[in-house]
Design an enzyme around this catalytic site. Structure first.
Site, PDB file in Angstrom:
ATOM      1  N   GLY A   1       0.806  -1.212   0.000  1.00 13.08           N
ATOM      2  CA  GLY A   1       0.000   0.000   0.000  1.00 13.08           C
ATOM      3  C   GLY A   1       0.840   1.263   0.000  1.00 13.08           C
ATOM      4  O   GLY A   1       2.018   1.240  -0.323  1.00 13.08           O
TER       5      GLY A   1
ATOM      6  N   HIS B   1       2.449   4.636  -5.069  1.00 16.80           N
ATOM      7  CA  HIS B   1       2.977   5.749  -5.856  1.00 16.80           C
ATOM      8  C   HIS B   1       2.977   5.352  -7.330  1.00 16.80           C
ATOM      9  O   HIS B   1       2.482   4.268  -7.697  1.00 16.80           O
ATOM     10  CB  HIS B   1       4.385   6.128  -5.371  1.00 16.80           C
TER      11      HIS B   1
ATOM     12  N   HIS C   1       4.066   1.769  -8.390  1.00 16.07           N
ATOM     13  CA  HIS C   1       3.075   0.711  -8.218  1.00 16.07           C
ATOM     14  C   HIS C   1       2.041   0.747  -9.348  1.00 16.07           C
ATOM     15  O   HIS C   1       1.645  -0.292  -9.881  1.00 16.07           O
ATOM     16  CB  HIS C   1       2.326   0.878  -6.889  1.00 16.07           C
TER      17      HIS C   1
ATOM     18  N   GLN D   1       8.056  -9.482   7.712  1.00 16.56           N
ATOM     19  CA  GLN D   1       9.278  -8.987   7.060  1.00 16.56           C
ATOM     20  C   GLN D   1       9.875  -7.778   7.782  1.00 16.56           C
ATOM     21  O   GLN D   1      10.851  -7.201   7.308  1.00 16.56           O
ATOM     22  CB  GLN D   1       9.011  -8.664   5.591  1.00 16.56           C
TER      23      GLN D   1
ATOM     24  N   GLY E   1       8.558  -4.442  -9.054  1.00 18.62           N
ATOM     25  CA  GLY E   1       9.451  -3.382  -9.509  1.00 18.62           C
ATOM     26  C   GLY E   1      10.914  -3.794  -9.409  1.00 18.62           C
ATOM     27  O   GLY E   1      11.324  -4.473  -8.462  1.00 18.62           O
TER      28      GLY E   1
ATOM     29  N   ASP F   1      13.499  -2.972  -6.258  1.00 13.26           N
ATOM     30  CA  ASP F   1      13.824  -3.995  -5.257  1.00 13.26           C
ATOM     31  C   ASP F   1      14.467  -5.181  -5.981  1.00 13.26           C
ATOM     32  O   ASP F   1      13.891  -6.264  -6.066  1.00 13.26           O
ATOM     33  CB  ASP F   1      12.560  -4.419  -4.514  1.00 13.26           C
TER      34      ASP F   1
ATOM     35  N   SER G   1       9.551   5.521  -3.974  1.00 11.79           N
ATOM     36  CA  SER G   1       9.437   4.572  -2.879  1.00 11.79           C
ATOM     37  C   SER G   1       8.439   5.111  -1.866  1.00 11.79           C
ATOM     38  O   SER G   1       8.356   6.329  -1.647  1.00 11.79           O
ATOM     39  CB  SER G   1      10.799   4.380  -2.198  1.00 11.79           C
ATOM     40  N   SER G   2       7.708   4.198  -1.244  1.00 13.48           N
ATOM     41  CA  SER G   2       6.774   4.627  -0.192  1.00 13.48           C
ATOM     42  C   SER G   2       7.515   5.286   0.957  1.00 13.48           C
ATOM     43  O   SER G   2       6.974   6.148   1.647  1.00 13.48           O
ATOM     44  CB  SER G   2       5.979   3.419   0.320  1.00 13.48           C
TER      45      SER G   2
END
Length: 287
Positions: free
Chosen positions: A33, A36, A39, A63, A152, A155, A190-191
């Site tokens: 969630g 951006h 995503h 995680q 993506g 990562d 990135s979030s």
């Protein structure tokens, strides 16, 4: 098309089964969630290879280490759903922790782990992280029965690990890596960029600039990898970062690059204030 939101495994499976019965392909975009443009690009790419796109939104506790930002990780489900509807996603799967893991103690759940790859690079600094990622992604693949999943390339280590898991466990799903979406400054979206202060946002693009310079040095024939990495770390420190690492690796295995390695990836992770930023650049050297 109206976006449908479901919170249970049964609802998700029922919908996907209907699509499969109609001989339609389903793509999955797993996310935590706080979406951006990166995503949303995954959804757009998913619509090119499948008839329907399912987006999972689940902040996965397994995680995160105890000292990390699980509790404070931004949760923006309403805004996320609005953005997803605009780009054509049809279904959001937003389970709670009990739905994903049952009522049991999380320390007792069955885990799926890719050895070696999960201990390198970011795995050295976040020892439980990738086991949590592969465990939840494995569950999402099994729950959704999707034909394809999109991740993506920002990562890069995560993408490599998931590809290995799918290959090793003969999972009937195709994995697609989608190029990193960047802000105009070059900063990878990135979030966690939301943690940056106004001043840090001015500094953050230096990470990509330093990696780009490193790429140019490699393309020019430089082969002293260790010295190049050390120099890049020093540049990051001078810019105000606290680097975890800069590494030049074999793009396929993530092992140390050798002089004869042609397919390379330069990876970096560095703290800037409260934000841990990661980025990478791939390159193929001429023979």
């Amino acid at each position: 098309m109206t976006l449908k939101k479901v919170t249970t495994i049964t609802e998700l499976r029922t919908q996907v089964a209907q699509w499969h019965e109609a001989k339609q392909r389903v793509a999955l975009v797993p996310t935590m969630g706080n979406l951006h443009a990166g995503h949303l690009q995954l959804v757009k790419e998913g619509l090119k290879v499948a008839d329907h796109v399912v987006v999972s939104i689940f902040v996965n506790p397994t995680q995160f280490a105890p000292n990390e930002d699980y509790q404070s990780y931004p949760r923006t489900l309403e805004q996320d759903c609005e953005a997803l509807e605009k780009v054509g996603a049809e279904l959001v799967f937003a389970p709670n922790v009990a739905e994903m893991y049952g009522q049991q103690d999380l320390s007792t759940v069955t885990t799926v782990e890719v050895p070696i790859l999960s201990q390198l690079l970011c795995g050295k600094f976040r020892p439980i992280h990738f086991a949590g990622v592969t465990t939840v992604v494995n569950r999402l693949f099994n729950i959704s029965q999707a034909d394809v999943a999109l991740f993506g390339q920002k990562d890069y280590q995560q993408l490599t690990i998931i590809k290995r898991m799918v290959n090793d466990l003969y999972m009937p799903i195709t994995i697609i890596g989608v190029p990193t979406i960047r802000e105009t400054s070059g900063l990878a979206m990135s979030s966690r960029n939301g943690y940056l202060t106004a001043e840090e946002k001015q500094i953050a693009p230096r990470l990509y600039q330093i990696l780009t310079h490193l790429k140019e040095q490699l393309q020019a024939g430089e082969k002293a990898f260790t010295a190049l990495e050390a120099n890049a770390v020093q540049q990051l420190q001078q810019a105000g970062f606290k680097p975890d690492y800069v590494a030049i690796r074999d793009a396929n295995t993530l092992q140390d690059a050798q002089v004869q390695t042609r397919e390379l990836v330069i990876l970096a992770a560095a703290w800037l204030g409260k934000a841990r930023l990661i980025d990478n650049i791939c390159l193929i050297l001429n023979e």
